[in-house]
Design a protein around this motif. Structure first.
Motif, short mmCIF file in Angstrom:
data_model
loop_
_atom_site.label_atom_id
_atom_site.label_comp_id
_atom_site.label_asym_id
_atom_site.label_seq_id
_atom_site.Cartn_x
_atom_site.Cartn_y
_atom_site.Cartn_z
N TRP A 134 0.59 -1.19 0.10
CA TRP A 134 -0.07 0.06 0.00
C TRP A 134 0.85 1.38 0.07
N ILE A 135 2.11 1.20 0.30
CA ILE A 135 2.70 2.36 0.39
C ILE A 135 2.66 3.64 -0.57
N ARG A 136 2.62 4.69 -0.47
CA ARG A 136 2.84 5.34 -1.62
C ARG A 136 3.90 6.78 -1.50
N GLU A 137 3.43 7.77 -0.78
CA GLU A 137 4.45 8.91 -0.94
C GLU A 137 5.78 8.61 -0.08
N LYS A 138 5.74 7.99 1.05
CA LYS A 138 6.76 7.82 1.79
C LYS A 138 7.67 7.18 1.07
N PHE A 139 7.71 6.46 0.27
CA PHE A 139 8.52 5.69 -0.72
C PHE A 139 8.65 6.39 -2.04
N THR A 140 7.84 6.71 -2.68
CA THR A 140 8.12 7.46 -3.86
C THR A 140 8.61 8.82 -3.95
N GLU A 141 8.56 9.66 -2.77
CA GLU A 141 8.98 10.95 -2.47
C GLU A 141 10.56 10.75 -1.90
N SER A 142 11.04 9.45 -1.64
CA SER A 142 12.13 9.27 -1.01
C SER A 142 13.32 9.12 -2.22
N ASN A 143 14.39 9.60 -1.82
CA ASN A 143 15.68 9.60 -2.82
C ASN A 143 16.72 8.83 -2.11
N ALA A 144 16.37 8.12 -0.93
CA ALA A 144 17.14 6.92 -0.19
C ALA A 144 17.72 5.90 -1.11
#
Length: 214
Positions: free
Chosen positions: A151-161
């Motif tokens: 389910w994850i979205r922004e926390k992952f898609t907005e990360s440059n890690a």
């Protein structure tokens, strides 16, 4: 060669065409793998036919990997008798899936639910991580919450890690065209929406990438 297929959402005709293109593209001498990233069902008109096709292993000579998506998870919860989950699933495309099974024996729906229940959440090959939605940045893979993988979205898609893999290959968050970034590749190109396409990413043994679309 690895081919990963994004969110299908009941789009049977697009899937058939994409499989044909993968077959034409692949070299029979290669060690080929095809990874389906989940969300086989809901929203599109032919979820049942999609399930029947992928479960029949349509690509001869390929290793097949089927991952669980959040829509499969919703169907599982709905079929487990949770009325709230059932309402949520029906309103998020489950009604289209149920229509595909009208007139079919209840046992058939139970069999597909059982199949979905056994699907893995992720797959690793050649340093790439394949998962439906993404991962929680900074959390080791073995400690990831399965819900985030679906389910994850922004926390992952907005990360440059740097997630510790060559790239994380995922779907779940629709984009107009495949996103190939330094830490992830998104191949959900909205197959079930007007103007959307079904995408497969192609990853060579040297790490070169290309994609096929219908």
């Amino acid at each position: 060669m690895i081919y990963a297929v994004g969110d299908i959402h009941g789009m049977f005709r697009k899937l058939v065409t994409l499989i044909e293109r993968i077959q034409d593209d692949a070299s029979p001498s290669d060690d080929n793998t095809i990874v389906f990233l989940g969300d086989y069902i809901d929203r599109g008109p032919d979820s049942r036919r999609v399930l029947e096709l992928i479960a029949s292993e349509p690509l001869e000579g390929f290793k097949h990997v089927f991952l669980k998506g959040n829509h499969e998870d919703m169907m599982i919860n709905a079929m487990d008798g949770d009325s709230r989950a059932l309402n949520g699933w029906i309103s998020n495309g489950g009604a289209d899936t149920m229509k595909c099974f009208e007139g079919a024996p209840d046992l058939l729906l139970e069999q597909w639910t059982s199949w979905m229940r056994g699907l893995p959440y992720h797959y690793e090959q050649d340093g790439y991580l394949f998962v439906h939605a993404g991962i929680d940045p900074g959390v080791p893979l073995l400690l990831q919450n399965p819900s985030d993988l679906l389910w994850i979205r922004e926390k992952f898609t907005e990360s440059n890690a740097d997630h510790g893999f060559k790239k994380v290959v995922h779907g779940h968050t629709p984009v107009d065209r495949p996103e190939i970034l330094s830490n992830r590749i998104n191949i959900d190109t909205g197959a079930c929406y007007a103007g959307g396409t079904l995408t497969a990413i192609k990853i060579s043994q040297t790490g070169d990438t290309d994609w096929l679309q219908v």
